[in-house]
Design a protein around this motif. Structure first.
Motif, PDB file in Angstrom:
ATOM      1  N   LYS A 194       0.750  -1.761  -0.092  1.00  0.00           N
ATOM      2  CA  LYS A 194       0.369  -0.046  -0.214  1.00  0.00           C
ATOM      3  C   LYS A 194       0.228   0.652  -0.138  1.00  0.00           C
ATOM      4  CE  LYS A 194      -3.822  -2.708   2.344  1.00  0.00           C
ATOM      5  NZ  LYS A 194      -4.953  -2.421   4.169  1.00  0.00           N
ATOM      6  N   ASP A 195       1.809   1.368   0.943  1.00  0.00           N
ATOM      7  CA  ASP A 195       2.476   2.718   1.238  1.00  0.00           C
ATOM      8  C   ASP A 195       4.056   2.435   0.627  1.00  0.00           C
ATOM      9  OD1 ASP A 195       0.946   3.819   2.593  1.00  0.00           O
ATOM     10  OD2 ASP A 195       1.438   2.794   4.588  1.00  0.00           O
ATOM     11  N   ASN A 196       4.601   1.393  -0.358  1.00  0.00           N
ATOM     12  CA  ASN A 196       5.873   0.751  -0.941  1.00  0.00           C
ATOM     13  C   ASN A 196       5.977   0.670  -2.652  1.00  0.00           C
ATOM     14  OD1 ASN A 196       8.082   1.418   1.560  1.00  0.00           O
ATOM     15  ND2 ASN A 196       5.833  -0.071   2.123  1.00  0.00           N
ATOM     16  N   VAL A 197       3.966   0.218  -3.307  1.00  0.00           N
ATOM     17  CA  VAL A 197       4.465   0.428  -4.273  1.00  0.00           C
ATOM     18  C   VAL A 197       3.895   1.111  -5.462  1.00  0.00           C
ATOM     19  CG1 VAL A 197       4.200  -1.295  -5.777  1.00  0.00           C
ATOM     20  CG2 VAL A 197       4.945  -2.037  -3.588  1.00  0.00           C
ATOM     21  N   THR A 198       3.970   1.368  -6.355  1.00  0.00           N
ATOM     22  CA  THR A 198       3.473   1.801  -7.477  1.00  0.00           C
ATOM     23  C   THR A 198       2.977   1.255  -8.599  1.00  0.00           C
ATOM     24  OG1 THR A 198       4.706   3.843  -8.367  1.00  0.00           O
ATOM     25  CG2 THR A 198       3.523   4.415  -6.623  1.00  0.00           C
ATOM     26  N   PHE A 199       1.817   1.768  -9.528  1.00  0.00           N
ATOM     27  CA  PHE A 199       1.731   0.611 -10.909  1.00  0.00           C
ATOM     28  C   PHE A 199       1.351   1.100 -11.845  1.00  0.00           C
ATOM     29  CE2 PHE A 199       0.506  -1.684  -6.366  1.00  0.00           C
ATOM     30  CZ  PHE A 199       1.599  -2.727  -6.889  1.00  0.00           C
TER      31      PHE A 199
END
Length: 455
Positions: A194-199
């Motif tokens: 939730k806080d450490n990955v972008t897609f």
């Protein structure tokens, strides 16, 4: 690798080496050396290419060709680390878990996402089942293992970038991964994501056929270099990416990558106009005994099917956009006539059971929503029905590949008393349209018209 940051790519196929690796090579030529590519595979069906590249220090020759037959040869030097496949995927997982790895991208084809028409995981698929038990046969299981290791290593945030022809591919992969993590009760990774990955969503485009047997000899003759892993593709290239990288990215602006707030207009045009037309041309060409995309596109009635599909149904569905859709249609069909590419109907025909729900059904559905019968679009699944009927009878001139094909069920469908009914009412293919009698009647009419057309 001496660079500051690693871009890990999963899916070291011809397309990746013709597309993203080319952009990185342009960055190197522009003096940008902060990023380097590491690459490997989830499966071991391409290790001959990996071995050849290792012997060549990761370098290979890319041959591009225009529709007029103008060829250009370029040495690609951007892949700096090649990760050999092994059963536990340890080299791949370890690389993804390093702090300097800031982006993990992947090209696994449409079927590699294992999504149904509602974009949920197909939990009945054998590979998904295996990964839900702790395996790593799919991109979900592989990424889950990488993220677990990454958390343990305190490696920090990472961008996960889908580079496949899946609509809203970043969003779809994010949702699929979250569903996978929930099903495996991997709550630690689920919360961390939730806080450490972008897609980011992205759209990729460059027609890249399977390398023909004569490519190695031709490259040697043209360049004087012996390359056992060359790649050939069209001269056209495009990469549109949502600018949403949580841990930094290369300076793509310098080399023509389009960084945008929303990829949607580009991907909708590309998926519906290019990818769907491509597949339809391949299915139809195969049914009349043709081998190559260019000859099928140059066959009048086949081109007309694709042209009418785009003009009558797709363009009205997509509406007003920044893109000139009529011009894009014409450019796409012109690209398909490139006889020098020798792109095969076999390659393009693959994964129909993923392409129909993801790429064709949305246009069918939107036409009905507009109060219009999707007559031009319905020809396409009708053509696929007849194409797969030939597969059922063992009469296709090549092996058909489909990552989600259930052979036994499909044979049973064609052996049933009313196979068209079973096809048209299949919710996996057509979603809510499977419950509409008028859609079934339309499919019956169009399948009969295909028989008449091909007779």
């Amino acid at each position: 690798m001496n660079s500051l940051y690693t871009w890990l790519h999963i899916g070291l196929g011809s397309f990746y080496r013709a597309h993203q690796a080319w952009y990185f090579n342009q960055l190197l030529r522009a003096g940008e050396h902060d990023w380097a590519i590491a690459a490997g595979n989830i499966r071991n069906d391409s290790e001959d290419t990996v071995d050849a590249l290792i012997k060549q220090n990761g370098e290979y020759i890319l041959e591009t060709v225009t529709p007029r037959g103008e060829r250009h040869h370029e040495v690609i030097k951007s892949i700096k680390k090649l990760l050999r496949w092994q059963p536990d995927l340890e080299p791949l997982i370890n690389e993804g878990a390093q702090a300097q790895t800031k982006v993990i991208a992947f090209t696994v084809t449409e079927s590699g996402y294992y999504l149904d028409t509602d974009y949920h995981l197909d939990i009945n698929n054998a590979s998904v089942k295996q990964d839900l038990k702790g395996g790593h046969e799919t991109i979900y299981g592989t990424i889950a293992h990488i993220l677990e290791r990454r958390i343990a290593n305190h490696a920090g945030p990472v961008t996960l970038l889908s580079c496949d022809n899946v609509r809203h591919n970043g969003d779809r992969f994010r949702d699929g991964l979250n569903e996978f993590l929930q099903l495996t009760q991997n709550l630690t990774v689920l919360e961390w994501v939730k806080d450490n990955v972008t897609f980011p969503n992205c759209m990729v485009d460059r027609i890249t056929p399977k390398p023909e047997a004569s490519l190695v000899a031709r490259v040697a003759q043209k360049t004087g270099m012996q390359d056992n892993a060359p790649v050939m593709c069209e001269s056209f290239i495009q990469w549109v990416v949502e600018d949403n990288f949580i841990a930094g990215r290369p300076n793509f602006e310098r080399v023509g990558v389009e960084l945008v707030k929303s990829v949607e207009p580009y991907e909708e045009a590309k998926i519906r106009i290019l990818n769907v037309s491509h597949a339809c041309i391949a299915w139809t060409g195969t049914l009349i005994g043709q081998k190559f995309i260019h000859e099928s596109t140059q066959t009048g009635f086949i081109r007309e099917i694709a042209y009418k599909y785009v003009t009558r149904d797709v363009i009205p569905c997509l509406g007003d956009q920044a893109l000139d859709l009529e011009q894009y249609r014409d450019v796409v069909l012109d690209r398909f006539t490139n006889s020098h590419i020798k792109d095969t109907n076999q390659r393009v025909s693959a994964d129909g059971f993923s392409k129909i729900p993801a790429m064709i059904t949305p246009t069918l559905r939107e036409c009905y929503a507009r109060g219009v019968e999707p007559s031009a679009t319905a020809v396409l699944p009708a053509m696929f029905y007849v194409y797969m009927q030939e597969w059922h009878k063992g009469r296709l001139p090549y092996e058909y590949y489909d990552g989600v094909l259930d052979k036994q069920s499909l044979h049973q469908m064609y052996e049933a008393d009313d196979p068209i009914h079973l096809f048209a009412t299949n919710p996996t293919l057509f979603g809510e349209l499977a419950n509409r009698p008028e859609f079934e009647q339309l499919m019956r009419k169009k399948i009969q018209s295909v028989y008449t057309l091909l007779s």
